[in-house]
Design a protein around this motif. Structure first.
Motif, mmCIF file in Angstrom:
data_model
loop_
_atom_site.group_PDB
_atom_site.id
_atom_site.type_symbol
_atom_site.label_atom_id
_atom_site.label_comp_id
_atom_site.label_asym_id
_atom_site.label_seq_id
_atom_site.Cartn_x
_atom_site.Cartn_y
_atom_site.Cartn_z
ATOM 1 N N UNK A 70 0.810 -1.223 0.000
ATOM 2 C CA UNK A 70 0.000 0.000 0.000
ATOM 3 C C UNK A 70 0.837 1.264 0.000
ATOM 4 N N UNK A 71 2.172 1.096 0.058
ATOM 5 C CA UNK A 71 3.065 2.255 0.039
ATOM 6 C C UNK A 71 3.087 2.875 -1.375
ATOM 7 N N UNK A 72 3.536 4.112 -1.444
ATOM 8 C CA UNK A 72 3.647 4.784 -2.742
ATOM 9 C C UNK A 72 5.121 4.819 -3.137
ATOM 10 N N UNK A 73 5.405 4.426 -4.393
ATOM 11 C CA UNK A 73 6.780 4.455 -4.889
ATOM 12 C C UNK A 73 6.885 5.637 -5.855
ATOM 13 N N UNK A 74 7.958 6.426 -5.691
ATOM 14 C CA UNK A 74 8.126 7.579 -6.586
ATOM 15 C C UNK A 74 9.611 7.737 -6.915
ATOM 16 N N UNK A 75 9.947 8.695 -7.800
ATOM 17 C CA UNK A 75 11.347 8.936 -8.143
ATOM 18 C C UNK A 75 11.996 9.745 -7.038
ATOM 19 N N UNK A 76 13.272 9.496 -6.800
ATOM 20 C CA UNK A 76 13.937 10.243 -5.722
ATOM 21 C C UNK A 76 14.114 11.712 -6.120
#
Length: 601
Positions: free
Chosen positions: A276-282
Motif C-alpha cells: 500500500x506504500x507509494x513508490x516515486x522517483x527520488x
C-alpha cells in the motif's frame, strides 16, 4: 499535466466465493490467450504453493499479463489478478482490487450467491469497480442460470441480465468473457509526463533475486537504473530490473501508467516494502502519496513450541524466513513452564494459522506443539492503565482487573432453510446476538454479532457439520465489548499447565472445564500413580476427573501362606505410589496436547 486514457490496457480481478472456479477460469484465460503453451499448462497454474494445490485454495493473490487480439483489430493487454476467496485472506483481496478498475464476479450456477461472494463484491464496489457477472459451471446437471441471475439481482443488486454463461472447466464461453473484459471494463487513466507514482500491491522473497515487488503504475514511467523512493519508509533503491508476469517472469524496458508489473532492486527484507506504500522517483517525487491500505491486523494468537528443545534455533530461523514472505504474520519470543522456549505468533484467522503450521512442518521439517488459539483482549486495570493481552497465561491477578473487553465480529451466514434451526442454535450457544434474518429465494440469510473468542475455536467446523456443508460464512471485526470473562486454568497432578489455560465467559466456564477434563482423561496415558485433572478459576476448582493408576500385581508370587504377607506387600506398594505421586512427573504426550486444544462440543 493532462490525464490520458490508455485504451488498450484492462486491469481486472476475479472475485468469487471459495470453490466457485476463480483459478480454473484464470487457467482458461491464460490458455486461450496463449500465455503458456499446452505443455506448460497445468491445473490452477497460478496457485504456486504446494499447499494451495493440495487444498485447492488460493492463498496469495497472483498476477498475470495476457495479450488479446480483439475483432476491432487492436491488441489489448489484460492484467489479471487472481484473488483468494477465503475470509482469512480478505486483506489480500482488498489490495488486489485497489490495483484494478474492474472485476469479474464469478458465481457457481448450481450453488448461487454465497456469503463470501457478497463480501468480496462489496469490496469491489467500494473500490468503484465496474463489475461483469459470470455464471460458471453451467455444464453441470444441477445448474440453474435463470435462478442464479435473479439471486444476483435480489441479493447484490447488480443487473445480471447480461451475465455471461461459461464453463471454466470445458472452456465454454471463454471468448465471450475476453470480449466483455475489453468492451465492458474501463481503461485505466494516468499521466505519462507526471512524476512517477506507483502503488506497492504485494511483495515476496525470492532466494535468488531478493524481494520482488508487485506494482501498479498510476502516473509516470518506471524503468531500469531509476532511483526510486518509498514514501512510507523513506528508503531509496536503484532498480535492477522491471518486468511483467506472463505468467513467467519477463523483463521489459519500462512500465507506464495503468500497467501492472514487478521491480527488483536488491531489497533484503519483505518488511521493508509496506503493502500500500507509494513508490516515486527520488529526484522528482510526486506531491501526494496514494491512500494505501490499512495494515493487516493479526486477530488470532497462539504459541508455537518445538517438541524437541534443540530445534528452537531452527524454529526461529524458519519463522524469520516465513516472515520474509508474509508480512501479515508476526511473532515474538515467549517461554512456558510446560513447553520450554517458543514463540507467540499472530495470525489473520484459523486457516492462516493452520497453513503457517503446515508450512513449518513441511518446508522446514519441524515438529511443533501449538497452544490454544486466543484472541487479543483489552484489559483495564484498577490503577486506570490499559493493557493488551495476547496470552491467557499472562492474565494479571483478578484483584487488579477492573474490566476485560473482547473483540466482536459481525457474521453473515447463508444457508438452505432445512438447517436454519441448527445454525440459530449454534449461534445462540456461542453467545451470539441475532441482528437480522431474511430470505433470498429458498435460502435464509442470517446476520449475527458473535464474540471472536467463540468463533476462533471450531465454529467453522461445527457450522459445516450442522449444515452438512451447505452453509457459507463470512465475517468482519466490528468492535470491542466488555464481557464477564475469567481465566480458566487446567491443573494436572496439582501443577498448572499454562499451555492449556484460556479465557472463557463465566457462563461457559463449567461446560468448557468439564469437557476439557474429560478429554484429557482419555488422552493422558495411565501412570503408576493416580493423576487428578482439574479445571479451576482462581482457587476454585470447577471440574475434576481422575486417571486411575496402573497396578502391578505384587502378590503374584505369593502361593498360599499367611494373608499378612500379601497385605504387607500391598501396603508397601501403596506407600511407593504415594511417594511417586508426590515426586512423579506426568508426561503429557504431544498428540494429547493437540487433541485437547481442538475443543469440539
Amino acid at each position: 499535466m493532462s490525464e490520458q486514457t490508455f485504451d488498450t490496457i484492462r486491469n481486472f480481478s476475479i472475485v468469487a466465493h471459495i470453490d466457485h472456479g476463480k483459478s480454473t477460469l484464470a487457467d482458461r484465460l491464460i490458455q486461450v490467450t496463449g500465455g503458456l503453451t499446452e505443455r506448460e499448462m497445468k491445473a490452477q497454474v497460478l496457485d504456486s504453493m504446494d499447499i494451495e494445490r493440495e487444498r485447492g485454495i488460493t492463498i496469495k493473490a497472483q498476477t498475470v499479463r495476457l495479450r488479446y487480439d480483439h475483432s476491432d483489430g487492436k491488441t489489448y493487454t489484460l492484467n489479471l489478478i487472481d484473488t483468494p476467496g477465503h475470509v482469512d485472506f480478505a486483506y489480500e483481496v482488498n489490495r488486489s482490487l485497489a490495483a484494478c478498475e474492474g472485476s469479474l464476479l464469478v458465481v457457481d450456477a448450481s450453488q448461487g450467491v454465497e456469503a463470501q461472494t457478497l463480501a468480496n463484491v462489496y469490496q469491489a464496489i467500494d473500490n468503484d469497480h465496474e463489475i461483469v457477472p459470470v455464471l460458471n459451471k453451467v455444464d453441470l446437471p444441477a445448474a440453474e442460470p435463470a435462478r442464479v441471475r435473479e439471486q444476483i439481482e435480489d441479493v447484490i443488486g447488480l443487473d445480471a441480465s447480461d451475465a455471461i454463461e461459461i464453463s471454466a472447466k470445458t472452456g465454454l464461453g471463454i471468448d465471450a468473457v475476453l470480449k466483455a473484459i475489453v468492451e465492458r471494463l474501463p481503461a485505466p487513466k494516468g499521466d505519462l509526463a507526471a512524476p512517477l507514482k506507483a502503488l506497492l500491491v504485494d511483495s515476496w522473497y525470492d532466494s535468488y533475486l531478493g524481494v520482488v515487488v508487485l506494482v501498479r503504475i498510476i502516473d509516470g514511467t518506471m524503468k531500469k537504473d531509476q532511483r526510486i523512493k518509498m514514501l512510507g519508509t523513506d528508503a531509496v533503491y536503484d532498480i535492477d530490473k522491471v518486468g511483467v508476469f506472463s505468467p513467467k517472469m519477463l523483463a521489459v524496458d519500462s512500465l507506464g501508467p495503468g500497467e501492472i508489473g514487478f521491480l527488483i532492486a536488491s531489497i533484503k527484507e519483505v518488511a521493508d516494502t509496506r503493502v500500500g506504500d507509494t513508490i516515486t522517483e527520488e529526484k522528482r517525487p510526486c506531491t501526494e502519496p496514494l491512500e494505501g491500505f490499512k495494515p493487516a491486523q493479526p486477530v488470532v494468537f497462539c504459541g508455537l513450541f518445538p517438541v524437541d528443545a534443540a530445534d528452537f534455533e531452527d524454529l526461529r530461523d524458519a519463522l524469520g524466513r516465513l516472515r520474509l514472505n508474509d508480512a501479515s504474520f508476526s511473532y515474538e519470543m515467549e517461554t512456558s513452564a510446560a513447553l520450554g522456549f517458543g514463540f507467540r505468533c499472530g495470525f489473520l484467522g484459523l486457516l492462516h494459522l493452520e497453513i503457517i503450521q503446515e508450512r513449518l512442518s513441511r518446508e522446514f521439517d519441524l515438529d511443533l506443539i501449538a497452544t490454544a488459539p486466543s484472541v487479543v483482549y483489552r484489559i483495564k486495570l484498577t490503577d486506570g492503565s490499559e493493557i493488551e493481552l495476547h496470552n491467557p497465561a499472562d492474565m494479571p491477578d483478578e484483584v487488579k482487573v477492573r474490566e476485560v473487553a473482547e473483540p466482536w465480529l459481525r457474521a453473515t451466514i447463508l444457508t438452505p432453510d432445512d438447517y436454519l434451526g441448527a445454525i440459530l442454535q449454534l449461534c445462540q450457544e456461542r453467545r451470539g446476538i441475532q441482528v437480522e434474518l431474511s430470505y433470498v429465494g429458498s435460502r435464509a440469510m442470517v446476520v449475527y454479532d458473535l464474540p471472536l473468542n467463540e468463533v476462533v475455536f471450531d465454529f467453522y467446523d461445527r457450522l459445516k457439520s450442522v449444515s452438512k456443508g451447505y452453509a457459507s460464512f463470512d465475517y468482519h471485526l466490528t468492535e470491542y465489548q466488555v464481557g464477564d470473562l475469567v481465566r480458566m486454568s487446567i491443573l494436572v497432578n496439582g501443577e498448572p499447565v499454562d499451555a492449556l489455560s484460556m479465557l472463557v465467559h463465566r457462563s461457559q466456564a463449567d461446560r468448557r472445564g468439564r469437557a476439557m477434563c474429560e478429554k484429557l482423561k482419555e488422552l493422558i496415558p495411565r501412570h503408576l500413580f493416580k493423576i487428578p485433572i482439574q479445571a479451576a478459576i482462581g482457587a476454585k476448582v470447577i471440574a475434576r476427573e481422575t486417571i486411575s493408576a496402573m497396578r502391578k500385581d505384587v502378590t503374584a508370587k505369593c502361593y498360599g501362606g499367611d494373608a499378612t504377607r500379601k497385605r504387607k506387600l500391598l501396603e508397601k506398594q501403596k506407600e511407593g505410589k504415594k511417594r511417586m505421586r508426590q515426586f512423579g512427573k506426568v508426561e503429557i504426550p504431544q498428540d494429547a496436547f493437540i487433541a485437547a486444544l481442538k475443543m469440539d462440543d
